[in-house]
Design a protein around this motif. Sequence first.
Motif, PDB file in Angstrom:
ATOM      1  N   VAL A   4      29.288  32.416 -14.821  1.00 18.46           N
ATOM      2  CA  VAL A   4      29.083  30.999 -15.213  1.00 18.46           C
ATOM      3  C   VAL A   4      30.262  30.665 -16.003  1.00 18.46           C
ATOM      4  N   GLU A   5      30.771  29.385 -15.366  1.00 17.43           N
ATOM      5  CA  GLU A   5      31.924  28.810 -16.350  1.00 17.43           C
ATOM      6  C   GLU A   5      31.384  27.361 -16.907  1.00 17.43           C
ATOM      7  N   TYR A  85      26.425  23.510 -26.013  1.00 16.79           N
ATOM      8  CA  TYR A  85      25.497  23.223 -24.827  1.00 16.79           C
ATOM      9  C   TYR A  85      25.971  24.149 -24.021  1.00 16.79           C
ATOM     10  N   PHE A  86      24.629  24.929 -23.509  1.00 17.55           N
ATOM     11  CA  PHE A  86      24.704  26.021 -22.743  1.00 17.55           C
ATOM     12  C   PHE A  86      24.266  25.594 -21.193  1.00 17.55           C
ATOM     13  N   CYS A  87      24.651  26.182 -20.277  1.00 18.04           N
ATOM     14  CA  CYS A  87      23.968  26.476 -19.004  1.00 18.04           C
ATOM     15  C   CYS A  87      23.752  27.959 -18.813  1.00 18.04           C
ATOM     16  N   GLY A 104      29.598  27.929 -23.151  1.00 21.08           N
ATOM     17  CA  GLY A 104      29.267  26.627 -23.871  1.00 21.08           C
ATOM     18  C   GLY A 104      30.177  25.689 -24.117  1.00 21.08           C
ATOM     19  N   THR A 105      29.761  24.322 -24.232  1.00 20.68           N
ATOM     20  CA  THR A 105      30.743  23.307 -24.719  1.00 20.68           C
ATOM     21  C   THR A 105      30.163  22.931 -25.914  1.00 20.68           C
TER      22      THR A 105
ATOM     23  N   GLN B  41      30.524  32.896 -28.531  1.00 21.19           N
ATOM     24  CA  GLN B  41      30.231  33.202 -27.158  1.00 21.19           C
ATOM     25  C   GLN B  41      28.716  32.933 -26.761  1.00 21.19           C
ATOM     26  N   GLY B  42      28.217  32.832 -25.354  1.00 17.66           N
ATOM     27  CA  GLY B  42      26.806  32.602 -25.051  1.00 17.66           C
ATOM     28  C   GLY B  42      25.973  33.710 -25.241  1.00 17.66           C
TER      29      GLY B  42
END
Lengths: 111, 113
Positions: A4-5, A85-87, A104-105, B41-42
């Motif tokens: 995921v990017e 913000y994460f997807c 994330g952004t 990180q996520g």
Amino acid sequence: GIQVEQSPPDLILQEGANSTLRCNFSDSVNNLQWFHQNPWGQLINLFYIPSGTKQNGRLSATTVATERYSLLYISSSQTTDSGVYFCAVPAYGGSQGNLIFGKGTKLSVKP
Amino acid sequence: DAGVTQSPTHLIKTRGQHVTLRCSPISGHKSVSWYQQVLGQGPQFIFQYYEKEERGRGNFPDRFSARQFPNYSSELNVNALLLGDSALYLCASTEGAGGYGYTFGSGTRLTVV
């Protein structure tokens, strides 16, 4: 495994501006979610959007599953929109509870 | 209704020690998942429990373990703490085993010194 990017990694806006955040994923998915993490660390689920378009106030999201991307639109941004913000998508072959998050952004909205 | 509650909110431990983190899901939610988020990180998946059974495990060493109790609350245990275990540990609950409809807690920030 699935990758995921997210782009851009950082975004600085003036209050009132619009923005588009992008999420690309490397494999077919049946589930995609957008989250907002506020400066205190709380993750809030914004959208569950495996395909199509959804809107919630100033936020909307579109997922084109066949082309493996999703977009999050923020209109008339406010300082309270700041955060990361994460997807996230389900890990291929894993339990559905195993979500793979992008990096994330980070959005900063200036008054 | 109370959301997902985690305790403690902050914790400082020394290398080699053991830590237990706790999570109470939303009432009616039967699944709890744990995630580790290091700075910048996520979140990264550690475990999912549904109806008190482990449903998934991420790529973490055996020093990490978890369990879910009859009231659906959960504990995450980490033994022999390393500096690299310093992170925000997030708990999320869902009604079913599916990965949608997540509600996250505010997390436990663990610092290992």
